[in-house]
Design a protein around this motif. Structure first.
Motif: not given
Length: 419
Positions: A171-189
């Motif tokens: 659900x959170x990854x729904x903010x990802x936009x096509x061909x736009x960069x994404x930066x993520x913090x440390x995550x559970x696998x």
């Protein structure tokens, strides 16, 4: 005006972006007047957002910041260059939005639209938009951000977002936009896997904490190793070693923005981190007695808070705690109670708050001295009367408990609202 807007909270969460998109369009699509960065996650998204905004301001840019919920008053939600929106602008923009809003528009959809109008009027260069709860159907996702940032994901709001970390990450990854960069913090696998899959599907470049950039904490300083920037011994304006992950994520996001329209000198990155302030998160708001405010309200937040408490010298820890009735008491308080001398259980002024008597009974059942403190004000008064010069009073359990306590200490009116 605010009473009417708060009343819209009765509509709760309604999936879909159709209403907010239609509302924005009817008002001339104000979100098209500025660029935006979208920030989602379970923990740390407010801190990360404020650090990004602080750095960008130091770089000379005109920056909007949209966050939720507020701690004390509504105007905290919408800021330009660190200044809260004026109450007269809230009234004016609220009337404008209400006149155009469909009947079933939710509180958060209206407030998001008000923020967009304000940022357009103020001609900001970029707005940092914190998602409210989710991602895919969050009202802020109506904006076409140039960068998506996802902070640490853990179990919270499972009744809305999903019963597993993977489902919430989806659900959170729904903010990802096509061909736009994404930066993520440390995550559970499981969370990282969902985000990677989404980025692969949309051909969106992904930058991961612990792989593409790193943040270490040594002697209360941040040592950052990014994609093309390294910073040593940076002071962070926000307390707590756990902020190293949020800080590294904010710095990496600024690095990515710097590849485009927002170049950033390293001096501004360092200064922005030093000046960043985020009320209610490891905030030492009083020195006599010492009162620390922290809005930890889920298990991951409780663990981070317990880790950070070790860094603050104290003789006894007096816990003024109030939680919502739908929260995981054991998960939130489990890491903190072993560090606590006595709990003063309170109930913030919200209908869904857990009664203070029930919270006191739970804490006593965990083997910790506990008393029913009643209201936040009464409990805070009790704790202050008990505290010695070397003791520490910690107010935690809910952002609403923290907000009410902060309003009492600062003698400001408190506007309790969950949304």
């Amino acid at each position: 005006m605010l009473d009417h807007i708060y009343g819209l909270g009765r509509f709760g969460m309604r999936p879909g972006l159709e209403r907010v998109s239609s509302l924005l369009q009817s008002l001339g699509n104000p979100q098209s007047a500025f660029k935006s960065v979208h920030v989602a996650g379970t923990n740390g998204k407010g801190s990360t957002s404020c650090m990004m905004a602080s750095i960008l301001r130091e770089g000379g840019y005109h920056i909007g910041l949209f966050t939720s919920p507020h701690l004390i008053g509504f105007t905290e939600r919408i800021r330009v260059d660190g200044r809260e929106i004026a109450e007269e602008d809230v009234v004016r923009l609220g009337r404008k939005v209400m006149a155009a809003a469909p009947a079933e528009t939710t509180f958060f959809e209206m407030v998001t639209t008000m923020a967009c109008l304000h940022f357009a009027e103020q001609q900001v260069d970029l707005a940092v938009m914190e998602a409210g709860m989710g991602g895919t159907f969050d009202a802020t996702n109506a904006l076409e951000g140039i960068l998506s940032v996802i902070t640490s994901i853990s179990l919270d709001h499972s009744e809305y977002l999903g019963s597993s970390v993977a489902a919430i990450a989806r659900e959170k990854a729904g903010i990802v936009k096509a061909s736009r960069p994404v930066v993520i913090s440390c995550q559970e696998p499981a969370a990282a896997a969902e985000i990677r899959m989404r980025c692969h599907e949309l051909n969106s470049p992904l930058y991961c904490c612990g792989e593409d950039f790193h943040g270490e904490w040594r002697e209360n300083k941040l040592f950052y190793r990014g994609m093309s920037v390294s910073l040593d011994g940076v002071t962070i304006g926000l307390r707590g070693s756990y902020q190293r992950f949020n800080a590294a994520t904010a710095l990496a996001a600024v690095e990515v923005l710097g590849k485009g329209d927002f170049p950033m000198p390293t001096a501004a990155m360092t200064a922005g981190m030093e000046k960043a302030q985020w009320p209610g998160r490891m905030e030492l708001i009083s020195s006599s007695p010492r009162i620390l405010l922290d809005g930890a309200h889920n298990p991951a937040g409780g663990r981070a808070l317990a880790e950070a408490l070790v860094e603050i010298p104290h003789r006894r820890l007096l816990l003024v705690c109030g939680v919502m009735g739908d929260k995981d008491l054991g998960g939130i308080l489990g890491p903190i109670l072993p560090l606590t001398h006595e709990v003063i259980a309170v109930a913030p002024r919200l209908p869904r708050a857990l009664p203070s008597s029930e919270l006191a009974e739970f804490c006593a059942g965990q083997g910790v001295a506990a008393r029913d403190g009643g209201s936040v004000e009464a409990g805070l008064t009790t704790a202050c009367s008990m505290a010695g010069a070397e003791d520490l009073i910690l107010v935690c359990g809910s952002l609403f408990t923290v907000g009410e306590a902060r309003s009492i200490i600062l003698s400001r009116p408190f506007e309790p609202f969950r949304g």
